[in-house]
Design an enzyme around this catalytic site. Structure first.
Site, PDB file in Angstrom:
ATOM      1  N   ASP A 111       0.888  -1.155   0.000  1.00 58.90           N
ATOM      2  CA  ASP A 111       0.000   0.000   0.000  1.00 58.90           C
ATOM      3  C   ASP A 111       0.929   1.207   0.000  1.00 58.90           C
ATOM      4  OD1 ASP A 111      -1.569   2.189   0.624  1.00 58.90           O
ATOM      5  OD2 ASP A 111      -2.688   1.188   2.211  1.00 58.90           O
ATOM      6  N   ASN A 137       3.043   3.085 -10.559  1.00 58.30           N
ATOM      7  CA  ASN A 137       1.796   3.057 -11.308  1.00 58.30           C
ATOM      8  C   ASN A 137       0.550   3.132 -10.435  1.00 58.30           C
ATOM      9  OD1 ASN A 137       0.078   2.293 -13.774  1.00 58.30           O
ATOM     10  ND2 ASN A 137      -0.350   0.599 -12.359  1.00 58.30           N
ATOM     11  N   SER A 196       1.716   9.059 -15.223  1.00 62.00           N
ATOM     12  CA  SER A 196       1.061  10.357 -15.076  1.00 62.00           C
ATOM     13  C   SER A 196      -0.322  10.207 -15.722  1.00 62.00           C
ATOM     14  CB  SER A 196       1.912  11.440 -15.747  1.00 62.00           C
ATOM     15  OG  SER A 196       1.238  12.663 -15.783  1.00 62.00           O
ATOM     16  N   TYR A 211      -7.813  15.157  -8.711  1.00 66.65           N
ATOM     17  CA  TYR A 211      -7.112  14.162  -9.527  1.00 66.65           C
ATOM     18  C   TYR A 211      -6.122  14.864 -10.454  1.00 66.65           C
ATOM     19  CZ  TYR A 211      -6.234  10.618 -13.090  1.00 66.65           C
ATOM     20  OH  TYR A 211      -5.626   9.761 -13.968  1.00 66.65           O
ATOM     21  N   LYS A 244      -1.840  14.695 -10.685  1.00 68.10           N
ATOM     22  CA  LYS A 244      -1.086  14.338 -11.886  1.00 68.10           C
ATOM     23  C   LYS A 244      -0.217  15.492 -12.387  1.00 68.10           C
ATOM     24  CE  LYS A 244      -2.497  10.095 -12.118  1.00 68.10           C
ATOM     25  NZ  LYS A 244      -1.554   8.972 -11.892  1.00 68.10           N
TER      26      LYS A 244
END
Length: 273
Positions: free
Chosen positions: A53, A79, A130, A144, A148
């Site tokens: 995690d 990822n 990304s 979000y 990124k």
């Protein structure tokens, strides 16, 4: 045999990348929160599953230590992540913090833990997922996007630092991914945004705004980044990502934003001022 360490390997791009690298003769250390539930990767030769995690810093250090005892890691593929969808004002504090902890800080903790190993070896490569949402913008996903965009800025900056030690840094920015994406989204709904949500959904459905690519196709871009030996920071993955980024770069950020608002039928808040 070269070795890749992958976070978020239980589904989507992470799992596809694990399968692709394994098929091309790499040793794969695939990590996920619940490896005991995995029923595919655990059957493949030269694939090792480890629990991770990325928001748990103690587990990050323990898993990185275990991985480096199993093999000399050549590539780390950061990822793990998910999407928080909805308007900012109805997010809870926990939702906002969890989004940043997973998508941004999780990358930081894993990278930070691996740097000493790569410095000792005087080589290594970090690749981070990304998103086109880290290079261009869409509505109803502001946190979000923030996670990124943070990844993109951080990656560019730290690429200079780690070059001192012959350590590479790259990002892979996919567009839409055909996977169980709805299972890795946290959706907050407000009916006041229904019209905007419908128009956004139309653009995703008909391909105007986003096309959803097979994760195996996108994993080829990860493989390219891992093996092309180019001093290149950013790799776009998927036709929609390539198209959107090219449009933003060609027209400029303001024109891109204006065009998207027009498509979404959004009026300027300044017209009546």
């Amino acid at each position: 045999m070269r070795t890749i360490f992958i976070t978020g390997a239980s589904a989507g791009l992470g799992k596809a990348t694990a399968r692709l690298f394994q098929s091309r003769g790499w040793r794969v250390i695939a990590t996920m929160r619940n490896p005991e539930k995995e029923t595919e990767l655990n059957k493949l030769e030269n694939v090792t599953l480890l629990p991770l995690d990325v928001t748990n810093t103690q587990q990050v250090h323990a898993t990185v230590k275990a991985a480096n005892e199993l093999a000399a890691i050549d590539v780390v593929f950061n990822n793990a992540g998910y999407g928080l969808i909805g308007p900012l004002e109805i997010y809870t504090e926990d939702q906002i913090r969890r989004q940043m902890e997973t998508n941004f800080f999780g990358v930081i903790w894993v990278t930070q833990a691996f740097i000493p190993y790569f410095k000792t070896r005087k080589r290594g490569l970090f690749i981070t997922t990304s998103s086109i949402c880290g290079l261009a913008s869409y509505p109803l996903s502001s946190i979000y996007h923030a996670s990124k965009w943070a990844i993109e800025g951080w990656s560019e900056s730290i690429s200079y630092d780690l070059a001192v030690f012959n350590i590479g840094v790259k990002t892979v920015a996919p567009g839409g991914i055909q996977s169980n994406y709805m299972n890795v989204m946290d959706v907050a709904h407000d009916p006041a945004y229904d019209a905007l949500q419908r128009k956004l959904g139309e653009g995703f459905t008909d391909g105007t705004l986003m096309e959803f690519s097979d994760p195996l196709e996108l994993s080829e871009v990860v493989y390219e980044a891992a093996t092309d030996n180019k001093d290149q920071l950013r790799y776009l993955a998927g036709k929609d990502a390539v198209r959107t980024y090219a449009n933003r770069m060609e027209t400029g950020a303001e024109v891109y934003r204006t065009q998207l608002k027009k498509y979404l039928q959004l009026e300027s808040p300044y017209e009546s001022v």
